[in-house]
Design an enzyme around this catalytic site. Structure first.
Site, PDB file in Angstrom:
ATOM      1  N   SER A 146       0.848  -1.193   0.000  1.00 11.53           N
ATOM      2  CA  SER A 146       0.000   0.000   0.000  1.00 11.53           C
ATOM      3  C   SER A 146       0.881   1.240   0.000  1.00 11.53           C
ATOM      4  O   SER A 146       2.015   1.209   0.511  1.00 11.53           O
ATOM      5  CB  SER A 146      -0.888   0.000   1.247  1.00 11.53           C
ATOM      6  OG  SER A 146      -1.503   1.252   1.451  1.00 11.53           O
ATOM      7  N   TYR A 159      -1.117  -0.066  10.487  1.00 12.19           N
ATOM      8  CA  TYR A 159      -1.188  -0.442   9.075  1.00 12.19           C
ATOM      9  C   TYR A 159      -0.016   0.165   8.307  1.00 12.19           C
ATOM     10  O   TYR A 159       0.651  -0.513   7.516  1.00 12.19           O
ATOM     11  CB  TYR A 159      -2.518   0.032   8.489  1.00 12.19           C
ATOM     12  CG  TYR A 159      -2.779  -0.470   7.081  1.00 12.19           C
ATOM     13  CD1 TYR A 159      -3.187  -1.778   6.865  1.00 12.19           C
ATOM     14  CD2 TYR A 159      -2.629   0.374   5.984  1.00 12.19           C
ATOM     15  CE1 TYR A 159      -3.431  -2.238   5.573  1.00 12.19           C
ATOM     16  CE2 TYR A 159      -2.872  -0.080   4.695  1.00 12.19           C
ATOM     17  CZ  TYR A 159      -3.276  -1.393   4.500  1.00 12.19           C
ATOM     18  OH  TYR A 159      -3.504  -1.837   3.229  1.00 12.19           O
TER      19      TYR A 159
END
Length: 272
Positions: A146, A159
């Site tokens: 990501s 995250y």
């Protein structure tokens, strides 16, 4: 070096992006091992694949990818059950925090849960599949990453940490095994419609979702060896295509772009 089998092990294959990748890879001619925690979800994906492609090998291998013994078992089963062993691994399984808040307001145990799942899982799977790939002299690994791994964010601390660590795992594995025939890629799928993304306040009102087929196309291209020049680097579905990446591969290599590193202030920077 032996030819790479057109076989893929996909983690987190029962739902979301993992489901879409599995269906797309099956349509592109890959034999599959589906790994995930929930047997019913894996069975449903396997049934879809078998209905569309009756001759395709589809293994259903339930496991928690943070459990080393379970990972070793499913990798051994996939090596045995897929024709020719595992050619491609897609490390897709991952989670995100339960709250969209900064670290001060977050539950640190939940932050750690995210880091552990998103880093330990790919680490264990990669460690388990490498020996057979190296013995064959060929293999491909795709880590679903990501932009959060290299861009700061006011929320989702765990995250972001986990995806940055995953990017570092990609660079380490590339440095250690690429010259022995095993290539590795970080692939950001963009913002795909899933239960996870739709539950995130960050995406409220979003209309520009990334089609999962864009990720399928890049995984298929890399797994087939057509993007080996980008091993160790980062690509993003929805903006990058196989054609654009092949066109810019030489420039990316020349500038050592698309990889996680410390940027020096100039040639005289002592940390360069």
């Amino acid at each position: 070096m032996n030819p790479q089998p057109r076989t893929a092990l996909v983690t987190g294959a029962g739902r979301g992006i993992g489901r879409g990748l599995s269906l797309g890879l099956a349509a592109a001619g890959w034999e599959l091992a589906l790994v995930g925690r929930t047997l019913d979800h894996l069975d449903a994906v396997a049934a879809e694949i078998r209905a569309a492609h009756p001759d395709r090998t589809v293994l259903v291998l339930p496991a928690d990818v943070t459990d080393a013994a379970q990972v070793a078992r499913v990798v051994a089963d996939a090596e045995q059950g897929l024709p020719g062993g595992i050619g491609l691994v897609v490390n897709n399984a991952g989670v995100i925090e339960r709250q969209e808040v900064d670290l001060v307001a977050d539950d640190v145990e939940d932050v750690w849960r995210v880091i552990e799942t998103n880093v330990r899982g790919p680490l264990l799977v990669t460690h388990a599949v490498l020996p057979a790939m190296l013995a064959r002299g060929v293999g491909h690994l795709v880590n679903i990453n990501s932009g959060s791994g290299h861009r700061p964010s006011p929320v989702y601390t765990g995250y972001g940490i986990s995806k940055g660590a995953l990017a570092r795992l990609t660079t380490m594995v590339h440095a250690q095994v690429a010259d022995r025939g095993v290539k590795v890629l970080d692939l950001a799928p963009g913002v795909v419609v899933t239960d996870m993304t739709q539950a995130m306040p960050l995406h409220d009102g979003r209309a520009d979702w990334t089609p999962v087929q864009a990720s399928v196309d890049l995984v298929d291209a890399f797994g087939s060896g057509r993007l080996d020049a980008l091993s160790g680097r980062f690509v993003r579905a929805g903006t990058d295509t196989e054609e654009s990446l092949r066109e810019h591969a030489a420039l990316i290599a020349e500038r050592d772009a698309r990889t996680l590193r410390l940027a020096p202030w100039g040639e005289d920077d002592p940390v360069a």
